[in-house]
Design an enzyme around this catalytic site. Structure first.
Site, PDB file in Angstrom:
ATOM      1  N   GLY A 150       0.819  -1.207   0.000  1.00  0.00           N
ATOM      2  CA  GLY A 150       0.000   0.000   0.000  1.00  0.00           C
ATOM      3  C   GLY A 150       0.849   1.250   0.000  1.00  0.00           C
ATOM      4  O   GLY A 150       2.063   1.201   0.192  1.00  0.00           O
ATOM      5  N   GLY A 163       0.102   9.489   1.096  1.00  0.00           N
ATOM      6  CA  GLY A 163       0.891  10.707   1.103  1.00  0.00           C
ATOM      7  C   GLY A 163       2.097  10.619   2.005  1.00  0.00           C
ATOM      8  O   GLY A 163       3.086  11.331   1.824  1.00  0.00           O
ATOM      9  N   TYR A 164       2.062   9.737   3.030  1.00  0.00           N
ATOM     10  CA  TYR A 164       3.176   9.598   3.960  1.00  0.00           C
ATOM     11  C   TYR A 164       4.294   8.753   3.381  1.00  0.00           C
ATOM     12  O   TYR A 164       5.446   8.834   3.807  1.00  0.00           O
ATOM     13  CB  TYR A 164       2.674   8.925   5.243  1.00  0.00           C
ATOM     14  CG  TYR A 164       1.993   7.608   4.965  1.00  0.00           C
ATOM     15  CD1 TYR A 164       0.609   7.564   4.808  1.00  0.00           C
ATOM     16  CD2 TYR A 164       2.715   6.435   4.805  1.00  0.00           C
ATOM     17  CE1 TYR A 164      -0.026   6.379   4.517  1.00  0.00           C
ATOM     18  CE2 TYR A 164       2.082   5.245   4.510  1.00  0.00           C
ATOM     19  CZ  TYR A 164       0.714   5.223   4.363  1.00  0.00           C
ATOM     20  OH  TYR A 164       0.090   4.048   4.065  1.00  0.00           O
ATOM     21  N   LYS A 199       5.019   0.729   8.035  1.00  0.00           N
ATOM     22  CA  LYS A 199       4.667   2.000   7.400  1.00  0.00           C
ATOM     23  C   LYS A 199       5.917   2.871   7.345  1.00  0.00           C
ATOM     24  O   LYS A 199       6.411   3.334   8.375  1.00  0.00           O
ATOM     25  CB  LYS A 199       3.555   2.675   8.198  1.00  0.00           C
ATOM     26  CG  LYS A 199       3.148   4.053   7.721  1.00  0.00           C
ATOM     27  CD  LYS A 199       2.051   4.579   8.639  1.00  0.00           C
ATOM     28  CE  LYS A 199       1.741   6.037   8.362  1.00  0.00           C
ATOM     29  NZ  LYS A 199       0.739   6.558   9.296  1.00  0.00           N
ATOM     30  N   ASP A 221      -9.040  11.708  12.074  1.00  0.00           N
ATOM     31  CA  ASP A 221      -9.002  11.352  10.649  1.00  0.00           C
ATOM     32  C   ASP A 221      -9.733  10.030  10.409  1.00  0.00           C
ATOM     33  O   ASP A 221      -9.234   9.142   9.716  1.00  0.00           O
ATOM     34  CB  ASP A 221      -7.551  11.263  10.170  1.00  0.00           C
ATOM     35  CG  ASP A 221      -7.444  11.369   8.651  1.00  0.00           C
ATOM     36  OD1 ASP A 221      -8.405  11.841   8.012  1.00  0.00           O
ATOM     37  OD2 ASP A 221      -6.410  10.974   8.099  1.00  0.00           O
TER      38      ASP A 221
END
Length: 738
Positions: free
Chosen positions: A435, A438-439, A456, A552
């Site tokens: 995946g 934006g990060y 991540k 969020d």
């Protein structure tokens, strides 16, 4: 109905015919005495604009009839409308006529746009004395004589554009605090001091607007651009994309100058190396009706930005730390990338060292001095290496970064080295890429004990996000709930920022609704996902001390495990709730999910999460994204809702998969709950504990046990919906992290 209509917007609809006025028993638009705005622009309307349309009892403030085929004369009855603020009659086929004498009598006028309207004669000097006047655009007419501006001109004036007319003279006075454009007039063919100031080349931006660049054209090298200070440089460029600006006239230069000034002030306050900014080409995207403005940011000291400067500018824009003027509303930033990085200071020091060595050689003491220089250089390099090591230490120097806050307070989260994560992801191979956003990217990894994890990894060099990184570490290390994603550890090594989560195999709720995962989410499974996500959010609000506001919540941040149970994820924007019951903070979140009350007041409460969750509930029941080509899911459901009809008149709005498998009563109560969550005022929304209870009641209507897993595995649902058309699309615009 006509007397109560306050805003009539028929723009850009290819409408043909004439403007109707009352005739006998047939009503017309002249009955709209309380209407404040007529927006008829960009159609195929023809004939004369009826004089009867305007009278002194009107409250009309905006008349926009640009880009039509109107003929005849411009009605002088417009002079009766003293409430008029914005008048745009550009690009029609009016008869040639003198400049209307009634325009200077419109005391409320702020914007006058009459490009290519057949005007001739001189422009009265009294026009510029209207005390609220900001923008005058009269280009491409036959105006002549002398352009005179009285000394008592409006102190709000920002632009006078009379390009491509027949003006022969201009009374110049030093120090005009606004922009005057005279290019294309006989005046500009005369030589004289100061003439070039008003006769410069200006760049057209579509059909409605003018570039904000206002310095003389100068020769620059390939790919360089002249800044406002007339310096050639390599700007950082991209597009600002606004979803719902409150203005429609793209030709009002003052609006963009306000945005320019606020951008520049923001960069200065954050001490970013920016000399100036320039906005160009405001256009309306034909697919989504978004306002798109091209942005150029120029470096302050060199011809190009260094890596630190680019990272700083990109961060504050892409993460929406900059808040634009309220008339622009929510936005996203799309960068074009940057290929012109300036040399670092270490590169210049190397050149300096080389010069010292050559000078020492000429002096005759080659070996001794060279050895000395090498020794000093080695010592400095060693010290730099030690400093660099200290900087990337996960805790030792965390406090030295003023943007990251104090050292994170962790409970049970493990620190992983970069080498460990590199090994466990097979050097971050594409096969383990699961995946992106934006990060950065998310990779699947396998720990030595065989446990699967999701890693991540932030974009390299994105150290500016240390506060969000620290926030997510702190929050996830201290919360433990089956409906909240678990944190295994983190990496803050070699300038890398990585978070290591438990591996969630079935992707996001967004992917599930879109059919991307190939797993069919029927009504029963969707209810189970809704109750799981609601419980996870209730846990954050009610059972954590101090309470946590996620900030969020969206379908992309609700993950589905092997049993399709929901887990709330992504806490980079989360905050602890203050003692007053709210936090005053910069607005962040995702467009379509954001609480309007939070956006307007900057005060974040747990009811902001409730609003976002209500939008998720509407996604679940409709299978549609929140925003798609000007359609907003909340408004669509509210407009269609009729509680006197079967299924509340929502047959066409509901997802067919849901409609075919649900009890009507459960569907109706689910929609009512969702609409309560998205009430405009937070005080009218339920608490998450109340939301949980209501979903449990809905599940009982369907004879489901709210406390038992609905299915032991997702395999039951795989393959059943592949190839089907899903109403859910991929067109969501993101306001923070994707």
């Amino acid at each position: 109905f006509l007397t109560e209509l306050h805003w009539l917007d028929l723009s850009d609809n290819q409408i043909e015919g004439n403007i109707p006025v009352s005739n006998g028993s047939n009503p017309g638009l002249d009955l709209l005495v309380n209407t404040e705005r007529f927006h008829f622009g960009k159609n195929q309307l023809s004939g004369e604009i009826p004089a009867r349309l305007f009278h002194s009892n009107m409250t009309l403030t905006h008349l926009l009839v640009e880009n039509n085929k109107f003929t005849g004369v411009i009605p002088d009855t417009l002079g009766f409308v003293q409430t008029m603020k914005m008048l745009d009659m550009s690009r029609n086929e009016f008869n040639t006529s003198d400049f209307p004498s009634w325009i200077p009598s419109l005391q409320s006028l702020t914007t006058l746009v009459m490009e290519k309207t057949g005007l001739q004669g001189s422009v009265p000097a009294s026009l510029f004395s209207l005390h609220q006047l900001q923008t005058v655009i009269l280009r491409n007419n036959k105006l002549n004589g002398s352009l005179e501006i009285e000394s008592a001109h409006s102190n709000q004036l920002q632009l006078i554009d009379v390009q491509n007319n027949l003006i022969e003279s201009f009374t110049q006075k030093p120090g005009y605090p606004f922009e005057i454009m005279l290019k294309g007039n006989p005046f500009c063919n005369k030589s004289g001091e100061g003439t070039e100031t008003y006769c410069i080349e200006t760049q057209q931006t579509g059909t409605d607007s003018t570039s904000l660049q206002n310095c003389l054209t100068i020769e620059c090298r390939s790919n360089q651009v002249s800044s406002r200070a007339c310096k050639c440089a390599f700007p950082y460029v991209g597009d600002l994309i606004f979803r719902a600006p409150s203005f429609l006239n793209l030709g009002n230069i003052a609006t963009y100058e306000t945005l320019e000034k606020s951008l520049m002030l923001f960069f200065q306050e954050r001490q970013l190396p920016v000399e100036s900014v320039s906005l160009h080409n405001p256009t309306i995207d034909s697919d989504d009706d978004y306002l798109v403005i091209h942005l150029q940011v120029f470096p302050s000291s060199q011809e190009s930005f260094n890596a630190t400067g680019v990272a700083g500018i990109g961060f504050v824009l892409s993460r929406q730390i900059f808040t634009p003027p309220s008339s622009f509303g929510l936005y996203v930033f799309s960068s074009d990338g940057y290929k012109y990085l300036a040399e670092t200071s270490s590169g210049s020091k190397k050149s300096s060292s080389t010069g010292i060595i050559i000078g020492a050689t000429v002096g005759g003491s080659v070996l001794a001095i060279l050895a000395l220089i090498i020794g000093i250089y080695a010592f400095r390099q060693k010290k730099r290496a030690e400093d660099a090591a200290k900087r990337i230490d996960p805790f030792a120097s965390w406090d030295s970064n003023k943007h990251s806050g104090a050292v994170p307070q962790l409970t049970g989260a493990r620190f992983f080295s970069f080498e460990e994560l590199k090994k466990w992801t097979n050097n971050f191979s594409e096969t383990n890429d699961i995946g992106c956003g934006g990060y950065g990217k998310v990779y699947r990894g396998t720990l030595p004990n065989g446990e699967l994890v999701a890693i991540k990894r932030a974009l390299q060099g994105s150290a500016q996000g240390a506060r969000e990184f620290k926030s997510e570490i702190e929050l996830l290390s201290r919360i433990h709930h089956k409906n909240v994603v678990g944190l295994a550890g983190f990496c803050f090594d070699r300038a890398e920022q990585m978070l290591v989560y438990e591996y969630i195999p079935n992707g996001t709720l967004k992917d599930g609704l879109s059919g991307k995962t190939g797993i069919r989410l029927d009504w029963m499974r969707r209810l189970n996902i809704a109750i799981g996500a609601a419980r996870g959010l209730q846990y954050l609000h009610d059972l954590v001390s101090p309470p946590i506001i996620h900030r969020d919540i969206k379908s992309n941040n609700i993950l589905l495990d092997a049993n399709l149970n929901a887990k709330v994820a992504d806490f980079g924007l989360s905050r602890f709730l203050g003692e007053k019951g709210h936090i005053t903070t910069q607005v962040k979140g995702t467009m379509g999910y954001m609480d309007p009350e939070y956006y307007m007041t900057n005060q974040l409460t747990e009811k902001s999460d409730v609003f976002s969750f209500g939008v998720v509930l509407l996604e679940i029941v409709t299978g549609k994204v929140p925003i798609d080509k000007g359609r907003y899911i909340v408004k669509e459901v509210k407009d269609a809702m009729d509680m006197t009809k079967d299924l509340y008149n929502l047959h066409e709005t509901l997802d067919p998969v849901v409609r075919s498998g649900a009890t009507p009563r459960s569907l109706e109560e689910f929609v009512v709950l969702a609409l309560k969550c998205v009430e405009e005022g937070g005080v009218n929304r339920p608490k998450m504990s109340e939301v949980v209870k209501q979903i449990e009641n809905i599940m009982e209507i369907e004879r489901l046990n709210p406390y038992a897993d609905y299915a032991s595995t997702s395999a039951t649902y795989e393959g059943e919906n592949k190839g089907l058309n899903h109403p859910y699309t991929e067109s969501l615009f993101v306001y923070s992290e994707a």
